[in-house]
Design an enzyme around this catalytic site. Structure first.
Site, PDB file in Angstrom:
ATOM      1  N   GLY A 196      40.964 -44.887 -10.095  1.00 57.64           N
ATOM      2  CA  GLY A 196      40.484 -46.247 -10.317  1.00 57.64           C
ATOM      3  C   GLY A 196      40.588 -46.739 -11.752  1.00 57.64           C
TER       4      GLY A 196
ATOM      5  N   SER B  63      45.108 -43.634  -9.256  1.00 54.54           N
ATOM      6  CA  SER B  63      45.892 -44.770  -9.751  1.00 54.54           C
ATOM      7  C   SER B  63      47.369 -44.700  -9.362  1.00 54.54           C
ATOM      8  CB  SER B  63      45.734 -44.927 -11.268  1.00 54.54           C
ATOM      9  OG  SER B  63      44.400 -45.242 -11.576  1.00 54.54           O
TER      10      SER B  63
ATOM     11  N   HIS C 298      35.700 -35.718  -2.222  1.00 53.86           N
ATOM     12  CA  HIS C 298      36.166 -36.790  -3.112  1.00 53.86           C
ATOM     13  C   HIS C 298      35.199 -36.952  -4.281  1.00 53.86           C
ATOM     14  CE1 HIS C 298      37.212 -40.750  -4.629  1.00 53.86           C
ATOM     15  NE2 HIS C 298      38.395 -40.561  -4.060  1.00 53.86           N
TER      16      HIS C 298
ATOM     17  N   ASN D 275      43.231 -44.180   1.131  1.00 49.14           N
ATOM     18  CA  ASN D 275      41.769 -44.131   1.159  1.00 49.14           C
ATOM     19  C   ASN D 275      41.236 -45.527   0.809  1.00 49.14           C
ATOM     20  OD1 ASN D 275      39.051 -43.646   0.792  1.00 49.14           O
ATOM     21  ND2 ASN D 275      39.311 -42.451  -1.100  1.00 49.14           N
ATOM     22  N   TRP D 276      40.757 -46.228   1.822  1.00 53.28           N
ATOM     23  CA  TRP D 276      40.326 -47.625   1.599  1.00 53.28           C
ATOM     24  C   TRP D 276      38.954 -47.716   0.958  1.00 53.28           C
ATOM     25  CZ3 TRP D 276      41.566 -50.314   6.983  1.00 53.28           C
ATOM     26  CH2 TRP D 276      42.921 -50.122   7.289  1.00 53.28           C
ATOM     27  N   LYS D 277      38.232 -46.614   0.922  1.00 50.75           N
ATOM     28  CA  LYS D 277      36.856 -46.606   0.387  1.00 50.75           C
ATOM     29  C   LYS D 277      36.013 -47.662   1.114  1.00 50.75           C
ATOM     30  CE  LYS D 277      38.872 -44.838  -3.803  1.00 50.75           C
ATOM     31  NZ  LYS D 277      38.814 -44.643  -5.233  1.00 50.75           N
TER      32      LYS D 277
ATOM     33  N   GLY E 185      44.350 -44.974  -3.394  1.00 49.97           N
ATOM     34  CA  GLY E 185      43.139 -45.770  -3.201  1.00 49.97           C
ATOM     35  C   GLY E 185      43.496 -47.250  -3.136  1.00 49.97           C
TER      36      GLY E 185
ATOM     37  N   GLU F  38      33.985 -39.428  -5.740  1.00 43.90           N
ATOM     38  CA  GLU F  38      32.903 -40.411  -5.565  1.00 43.90           C
ATOM     39  C   GLU F  38      31.769 -39.825  -4.726  1.00 43.90           C
ATOM     40  OE1 GLU F  38      35.435 -43.579  -4.179  1.00 43.90           O
ATOM     41  OE2 GLU F  38      36.314 -43.646  -6.179  1.00 43.90           O
TER      42      GLU F  38
END
Ligand code: PGA
Length: 269
Positions: free
Chosen positions: A179, A219, A92, A9-11, A240, A94
């Site tokens: 994260g 993480s 997700h 997941n590159w965000k 991520g 976020e």
């Protein structure tokens, strides 16, 4: 044997040049793809150019809207993903916290994805670590069921048929681990994933629960991946930050490919 999946997941990261370099680099470095399904989740604007250049890449979208078309400025429809992406990330943390997505919207998005014949990767996770200590499986299940984690699984999947359930991928992503550089331990993730699988028996049935891939996310790095790969119940990872680095992401894929091969040998011995 269940699927093994490593998803990146590159965000909201990467330029177009980065995007091409990551996908190209990972595809070139890995001959383990037969055993592990690798999914790239780039920003949606890169989906088409990536697919044009790398036909063999399996792509997913980070987000879609629950309607198919209309006056929804800035949103992306599942119909636009046709022949480009196979997976869509839904729920997700976020999206839940930064963009205020509630259970009802997540449930609607999940159904939209399934109706379009795409596979959702449904993310669920708790805000603060659950105190599972040395509790028995039964007690962990009870704890998970009444937590926000369990409740979000129930409400996100409300009204799904068994055949819809069978297309799902679950990602267990503890919010406190995302994260933060502090991944959950393999043991902790394995216990919670065990409880989530037991919940799926109750929400769907045995067969769905046996076959549904459940990933860990939060993480994950080349250093923490082996701790998750050793558990048969953890079917892969949603990565991520580390998915933005070709060598590290490839390394994580390899760790899961080797663990899978080892398990296959053991099972057939
Ligand atoms: P992280 O993100 O690996 O950077 O913690 C995981 C995720 O948000 O899916």
């Amino acid at each position: 044997m269940r699927e093994t999946i490593v998803a990146g997941n590159w965000k909201m990261n990467t330029t177009i040049a980065d995007a091409m370099a990551i996908v190209g680099g990972v595809l070139r470095r890995n001959d383990e793809f037969g055993r592990v399904k690798v999914i790239f989740l780039p920003p949606s604007i890169w989906l088409v150019p990536i697919k044009e250049r790398y036909r063999s890449a399996t792509l997913g979208a980070q987000n879609i809207y629950s309607h198919l078309r209309g006056p929804y400025t800035g949103e992306l429809s599942v119909e636009m993903l046709h022949a480009i992406a196979k997976y869509v990330l839904v729920g997700h943390s976020e999206r839940r916290t930064v963009f205020g997505e509630d259970h009802a919207l997540i449930n609607a998005k999940l159904k939209t994805v399934l109706q379009a014949n795409l596979r959702p990767i449904l993310a669920v996770g708790e805000e603060a670590k659950l105190n599972i200590g040395k509790k028995e499986k039964r007690d962990i299940l009870a704890l998970v069921k009444k937590s926000e984690l369990g409740r979000s699984l129930v409400s996100a999947t409300r009204g799904l048929s068994h055949s819809q359930w069978s297309k799902m991928v679950l990602a267990y992503e503890p919010v406190w681990a995302i994260g933060s550089g502090q991944a959950a331990s393999g043991n902790y993730a394995n216990s919670i994933i065990g409880a989530l699988r037991a919940m799926v028996v109750q929400l769907a049935n045995d067969k769905v629960a046996t076959n549904i891939p459940i990933l860990y996310g939060g993480s994950v790095s080349r250093y923490t991946a082996p701790d998750f790969a050793q558990f048969e119940n953890i079917d892969g990872v949603l990565v991520g930050n580390a998915s933005l680095r070709v060598a590290e992401f490839s390394n994580i894929i390899e760790i899961f490919a080797l663990a899978r091969a080892r398990r296959k040998n053991e099972n057939s011995a």
